[in-house]
Design a protein around this motif. Structure first.
Motif, PDB file in Angstrom:
ATOM      1  N   LEU A 127      62.005  11.327 142.200  1.00 32.47           N
ATOM      2  CA  LEU A 127      60.749  12.069 142.275  1.00 32.47           C
ATOM      3  C   LEU A 127      61.001  13.230 143.231  1.00 32.47           C
ATOM      4  O   LEU A 127      61.316  13.012 144.407  1.00 32.47           O
ATOM      5  CB  LEU A 127      59.609  11.190 142.791  1.00 32.47           C
ATOM      6  CG  LEU A 127      58.283  11.905 143.057  1.00 32.47           C
ATOM      7  CD1 LEU A 127      57.732  12.554 141.789  1.00 32.47           C
ATOM      8  CD2 LEU A 127      57.270  10.934 143.653  1.00 32.47           C
ATOM      9  N   VAL A 128      60.876  14.454 142.729  1.00 33.40           N
ATOM     10  CA  VAL A 128      61.182  15.638 143.531  1.00 33.40           C
ATOM     11  C   VAL A 128      59.950  16.012 144.358  1.00 33.40           C
ATOM     12  O   VAL A 128      58.932  16.439 143.815  1.00 33.40           O
ATOM     13  CB  VAL A 128      61.623  16.818 142.639  1.00 33.40           C
ATOM     14  CG1 VAL A 128      62.026  18.013 143.504  1.00 33.40           C
ATOM     15  CG2 VAL A 128      62.766  16.399 141.725  1.00 33.40           C
ATOM     16  N   LEU A 129      60.066  15.858 145.669  1.00 29.56           N
ATOM     17  CA  LEU A 129      58.949  16.146 146.563  1.00 29.56           C
ATOM     18  C   LEU A 129      59.007  17.562 147.122  1.00 29.56           C
ATOM     19  O   LEU A 129      57.980  18.170 147.386  1.00 29.56           O
ATOM     20  CB  LEU A 129      58.936  15.140 147.714  1.00 29.56           C
ATOM     21  CG  LEU A 129      58.789  13.672 147.301  1.00 29.56           C
ATOM     22  CD1 LEU A 129      58.873  12.759 148.520  1.00 29.56           C
ATOM     23  CD2 LEU A 129      57.486  13.458 146.550  1.00 29.56           C
ATOM     24  N   GLN A 130      60.216  18.068 147.339  1.00 29.62           N
ATOM     25  CA  GLN A 130      60.350  19.436 147.856  1.00 29.62           C
ATOM     26  C   GLN A 130      61.651  20.042 147.344  1.00 29.62           C
ATOM     27  O   GLN A 130      62.723  19.468 147.523  1.00 29.62           O
ATOM     28  CB  GLN A 130      60.368  19.424 149.383  1.00 29.62           C
ATOM     29  CG  GLN A 130      60.503  20.797 150.013  1.00 29.62           C
ATOM     30  CD  GLN A 130      60.392  20.719 151.520  1.00 29.62           C
ATOM     31  OE1 GLN A 130      59.311  20.454 152.045  1.00 29.62           O
ATOM     32  NE2 GLN A 130      61.496  20.926 152.207  1.00 29.62           N
ATOM     33  N   SER A 131      61.527  21.186 146.705  1.00 28.64           N
ATOM     34  CA  SER A 131      62.692  21.926 146.225  1.00 28.64           C
ATOM     35  C   SER A 131      62.231  23.308 145.788  1.00 28.64           C
ATOM     36  O   SER A 131      61.594  23.447 144.751  1.00 28.64           O
ATOM     37  CB  SER A 131      63.375  21.200 145.059  1.00 28.64           C
ATOM     38  OG  SER A 131      64.508  21.915 144.656  1.00 28.64           O
ATOM     39  N   ALA A 132      62.551  24.307 146.587  1.00 29.21           N
ATOM     40  CA  ALA A 132      62.071  25.663 146.314  1.00 29.21           C
ATOM     41  C   ALA A 132      62.672  26.250 145.039  1.00 29.21           C
ATOM     42  O   ALA A 132      61.989  26.911 144.272  1.00 29.21           O
ATOM     43  CB  ALA A 132      62.374  26.567 147.501  1.00 29.21           C
ATOM     44  N   THR A 133      63.950  26.007 144.812  1.00 32.14           N
ATOM     45  CA  THR A 133      64.639  26.630 143.674  1.00 32.14           C
ATOM     46  C   THR A 133      64.954  25.634 142.563  1.00 32.14           C
ATOM     47  O   THR A 133      65.622  25.976 141.595  1.00 32.14           O
ATOM     48  CB  THR A 133      65.967  27.273 144.137  1.00 32.14           C
ATOM     49  OG1 THR A 133      66.776  26.251 144.726  1.00 32.14           O
ATOM     50  CG2 THR A 133      65.726  28.374 145.134  1.00 32.14           C
ATOM     51  N   GLY A 134      64.489  24.408 142.706  1.00 29.10           N
ATOM     52  CA  GLY A 134      64.854  23.352 141.768  1.00 29.10           C
ATOM     53  C   GLY A 134      66.089  22.640 142.276  1.00 29.10           C
ATOM     54  O   GLY A 134      66.979  23.259 142.843  1.00 29.10           O
ATOM     55  N   SER A 135      66.138  21.347 142.090  1.00 23.88           N
ATOM     56  CA  SER A 135      67.237  20.525 142.597  1.00 23.88           C
ATOM     57  C   SER A 135      68.312  20.375 141.535  1.00 23.88           C
ATOM     58  O   SER A 135      68.064  19.817 140.473  1.00 23.88           O
ATOM     59  CB  SER A 135      66.710  19.134 142.969  1.00 23.88           C
ATOM     60  OG  SER A 135      65.790  19.207 144.021  1.00 23.88           O
TER      61      SER A 135
END
Length: 191
Positions: A127-135
């Motif tokens: 679950l992606v909680l924080q990623s400005a540019t995508g993980s």
């Protein structure tokens, strides 16, 4: 169609999870086992929510221990725990190990395969909680860029790696679930 990745949800609000983490002093410093003991994970920080049940190890290797439990440190993470319980029920699955992981800017998780009986029978989720540019995550020859608020299944039985090519911390909740239909095979009893 991808073989090793599947996006299951796209609009999970990460704010309550992130607020919970920032509300706890030294959240990332309370447990350093992941970066201290697992060489391929040495650049990642983690908050363990569920871990293996140490009393169940016996003569097995850690990667073969199926029994898991909530960690003592998971108590303040009410939002995360509730999400995990609800998603497990929705998927008719039994929760396994779970952690919130921070991969700082410019850091990586080195190529590896999660081996052992524990991983062989479980599904892995991010679950992606924080990623400005995508993980960015790669499994075998497939690459994805997971976006904030997305929930992904991926096949961690394949060689996989991650790299944070952004300029801010990348935060994921990573967890495993055993389909309830496999409970008899794994634990000798129905779920």
């Amino acid at each position: 169609m991808m073989k090793y990745f599947n996006c299951l949800k796209t609009e999970v609000d990460p704010k309550p999870f992130l607020d919970e983490i920032t509300g706890i002093d030294g959240a990332w410093d309370q447990s350093t086992g992941r970066q201290d003991k697992i060489q391929v994970q040495r650049e990642a920080l983690a908050i363990p929510l569920r871990g293996l049940r140490k009393s169940a190890i016996g003569d097995r290797k850690r990667r073969d221990v199926h029994e898991s439990r909530w960690t003592t440190g998971s108590k303040p993470y009410v939002v995360a725990r509730r999400f995990l319980e609800q998603f497990a029920a929705e998927q008719d699955s039994i929760l396994g190990r779970a952690k919130i992981v921070c991969l700082p800017a410019g850091k990586r998780v080195y190529p590896h395969i999660d081996r052992g009986e524990y991983y062989r029978v479980r599904n892995r989720y991010h679950l992606v909680l924080q990623s400005a540019t995508g993980s960015w995550l790669k499994a075998e020859d497939e690459e994805v860029r997971m976006k904030q608020g997305e929930l992904w299944w991926f096949d961690n039985d394949q060689m996989h790696e991650a790299f944070n090519d952004g300029d801010q911390d990348r935060i994921h909740m990573i967890f495993d679930m055993l389909p309830a239909k496999r409970a008899q095979e794994v634990f000798g009893t129905a779920a």
